[in-house]
Design a protein around this motif. Structure first.
Motif, mmCIF file in Angstrom:
data_model
loop_
_atom_site.group_PDB
_atom_site.id
_atom_site.type_symbol
_atom_site.label_atom_id
_atom_site.label_comp_id
_atom_site.label_asym_id
_atom_site.label_seq_id
_atom_site.Cartn_x
_atom_site.Cartn_y
_atom_site.Cartn_z
ATOM 1 N N MET A 1 0.849 -1.175 0.000
ATOM 2 C CA MET A 1 0.000 0.000 0.000
ATOM 3 C C MET A 1 0.895 1.239 0.000
ATOM 4 O O MET A 1 1.932 1.277 0.652
ATOM 5 N N LEU A 2 0.462 2.241 -0.750
ATOM 6 C CA LEU A 2 1.133 3.533 -0.770
ATOM 7 C C LEU A 2 0.082 4.592 -0.485
ATOM 8 O O LEU A 2 -0.900 4.714 -1.217
ATOM 9 N N ALA A 3 0.273 5.334 0.602
ATOM 10 C CA ALA A 3 -0.668 6.383 0.990
ATOM 11 C C ALA A 3 0.087 7.680 1.190
ATOM 12 O O ALA A 3 1.255 7.671 1.587
ATOM 13 N N GLY A 4 -0.557 8.794 0.896
ATOM 14 C CA GLY A 4 0.086 10.084 1.089
ATOM 15 C C GLY A 4 -0.859 11.240 0.841
ATOM 16 O O GLY A 4 -2.069 11.061 0.677
ATOM 17 N N HIS A 5 -0.290 12.437 0.839
ATOM 18 C CA HIS A 5 -1.014 13.680 0.546
ATOM 19 C C HIS A 5 -0.212 14.452 -0.489
ATOM 20 O O HIS A 5 1.014 14.525 -0.390
#
Length: 95
Positions: A1-5
């Protein structure tokens, strides 16, 4: 998973991304994006200049795209380990 803003901040105002493209770094991806300079850091690239870099059968096969939440948050599930190029689209209008 890759999560960010992804958020563009200028003049005390901020705007979250509309969508994000994730591309694994391959020789073809690297070749298409070298025209924009060193991509190891944050860069602003105008959309019209950028469009030609994200077309083509191989790029379309490799790319993954998600929409951003209102605050610029994004999530890519099931991302294998590796090196990626993350491209966030932010539309900024001047009145």
């Amino acid at each position: 998973m890759l999560a960010g803003h992804a958020t563009l901040i200028t003049g005390g105002y901020s705007r979250g991304c509309e969508d994000v493209i994730l591309l694994p770094v391959t020789p073809e991806v690297d070749q298409r994006f070298t025209q924009f300079g060193n991509l190891d850091n944050d860069h602003f690239i105008g959309e019209f200049a950028f469009r030609s870099a994200i077309v083509g059968q191989e790029i379309q096969r490799l790319r993954r795209e998600v929409e951003c939440a209102g605050d610029g948050a994004f999530l890519f599930p099931n991302v294998p380990s590796g090196e990626y190029l993350l491209i966030a689209r932010v539309t900024w209008s001047v009145r």
